[in-house]
Enzyme design. Sequence first.
Site, PDB file in Angstrom:
ATOM      1  N   HIS A 107      -9.377  84.370  14.764  1.00 44.00           N
ATOM      2  CA  HIS A 107     -10.049  85.043  15.885  1.00 44.00           C
ATOM      3  C   HIS A 107     -11.534  85.164  15.551  1.00 44.00           C
ATOM      4  CE1 HIS A 107      -9.835  87.356  19.556  1.00 44.00           C
ATOM      5  NE2 HIS A 107     -10.463  88.379  18.989  1.00 44.00           N
ATOM      6  N   SER A 154     -13.497  87.478  22.839  1.00 46.47           N
ATOM      7  CA  SER A 154     -12.301  88.291  22.939  1.00 46.47           C
ATOM      8  C   SER A 154     -12.286  89.064  24.261  1.00 46.47           C
ATOM      9  CB  SER A 154     -12.195  89.198  21.717  1.00 46.47           C
ATOM     10  OG  SER A 154     -10.874  89.611  21.522  1.00 46.47           O
ATOM     11  N   ASP A 169      -5.656  81.326  15.832  1.00 51.72           N
ATOM     12  CA  ASP A 169      -5.899  82.691  16.303  1.00 51.72           C
ATOM     13  C   ASP A 169      -4.560  83.391  16.523  1.00 51.72           C
ATOM     14  OD1 ASP A 169      -6.700  85.033  17.585  1.00 51.72           O
ATOM     15  OD2 ASP A 169      -8.258  84.027  18.752  1.00 51.72           O
TER      16      ASP A 169
END
Length: 650
Positions: free
Chosen positions: A334, A197, A303
């Site tokens: 995610h 991320s 995601d």
Amino acid sequence: MVGVAVLAATVLTVTAVAPAPAAAHGARPVPHVVGTGTVPVYSYAEAIRESVWVEAPMDSDGDGVRDRIAVDLVRPREAAAAGVRVPVIMDASPYYQCCGRGNESEVKRYDANGLITSFPLFYDNYFVPRGYAFAAVDLSGTSRSTGCEDVGGRAEVTGAKAVIDWLNGRARGFTADGTPVQATGWTTGRVGMIGKSWDGSVANGVAATGVPGLATIVPISAISSWYGYQRFNGVLRASDYPAYLHSYVNGRPAEACAATLARLRADSAEETGDYNAYWAERDYRTAAGRVRASVFMVHGINDLNVPTSQFALWWEALAERGVPRRIWIHQTGHEDPFDVRRAEWVRTLHRWFDHWLQGLRNGVQWEDRASIETSPGVWRDEPDWPARGARPVRVALGGGDGTTGTIGGRGARPGTVFSYTDESLGEDELVTDPNTARAGRLAFLSGPLTGPLRISGSPSVRLRIRVDRPTTELTARLVDYGTATRINHFASEGVRTLSTESCWGEASPTDDGCYRDTAEITATGDHAVLTRGWLDAAHHTSLRFTTPLRPGRWYTVDIPLDAYEAVVPAGHSLGLVLGQSDPEFTNVDDRDATVDVDLAASRLTLPAVGRVSLPAVTVAPQVRTESTATIRSDPVDPRRVPDRGRSTRD
């Protein structure tokens, strides 16, 4: 700890190792290399642990002193004593104190003297015994670093880059008391950045500087353009988003970074949604030509936090420049591959780092570029992505029965117009019961597929529209209508935390490298949204400026949909659903616009592989659905932090 299932191969302590060939970076034979792989010969418990503050070449908080970036290091003591230099695995993150890393939200821990005693994640436990150092870097303005966090901008990237410069003797570093310290005596200078991320986004940004010494990056669920993360083609994802993210991770007193916060609000141009100099600074794709590092990216195809366009467009830019690369695409949301395909991930990552950081000829660079999860728990390796043979196939829109349109065949006759008025529908209202007239949407269906349809790449929708307002949000969704068991990414991103554990690497008294096992969550349903797209209609000409629409005039607009990888089974119907304001995914801005769509001049474009089995139909089939709300446990929140660890209570 409960139910520990220790993998012997990962915690093996080697007491005698046959002589190994030297790694390609050239020194003498090293004890942690056997054949074409590294082995765990060094003590993790006795490893050197230290903290360094690296001077960055900027003063982002305006206090007259250059920023200092906190770096917590762990490296093998025996290698240092023997004069064996080691490469560095580096995770630069804003989350080490505010929020934690990984599924169990681990934070850095220190003793009473400020010495690092526990690192998040398994990288240190696994790789330090195998002849690597691990560096956990606090981004500017977070945790123990000075400066100000500028959310993907120059301070963030330059600060992380400075650490690589220090590891290669090009920047200054200091201990907590100000004593100068160098790294060139213990490291080869070869660095591999990894992270999920926001952390992976920093890796992308640093790679785009072309910094010497960065040999590889492993961006997981990462951002490659912050505009595309916070603005969906001119549409605000959420209001005050850059400032929100800054405040979420800020580790400095409010007054220290007040000017930075004000600049984030002013320069991001929320009032227009335009792509400007602020966003160009945070668009790493434009500098893909500078990338010297190899890239191993991983992304969940479902995601909803970091959209799939973030990896797809970055992958495309790197491919055009011949960057050595590899990709894993899984079906959860995610997520980190450590929580999706753990054993294979650790094995593959180990070989990747051994090649690119240790210089070992293990052949990993010649293997298939793509590994794709095709159904829950089923993976397939392929030469590349998008799949070879994928091509853009134009699919016509038809008028159907006047309520529900069609996909495929010859399409509508000239002059066929469908109209709809903005109702700010949620996704469930948009896509369920597509044969039912519902204000605020248009639905189009194919007939039951005569064979499987593989989609591999980025779809798009071209519409010929007339709008009675200067602009409106336009949304499009591609839907698989048909019963199947799929990953339920709405529930904890599609991954459940179990009560058992497995251990990955060696332990110290304060850091054991053991983590809760995980399993994918599945649900059987009668439809699934595959991919989504958004456009502010006034940005149809350019994302850099608005072009207000003139009521009564026809315009041609293109809505790019996020990349996807799926096989729609035979017997299912493919659906295209159009809406306007999208309260679940974007900043709600219902302008009550009415949009007319000229069907004959509109189309769907699919990145299809092989034969396209959309039957020509003049009337849409009858499709019945249930609400997807019955399988959702996590609400869709448009204002997301680009990583949210899941609780072990899931």
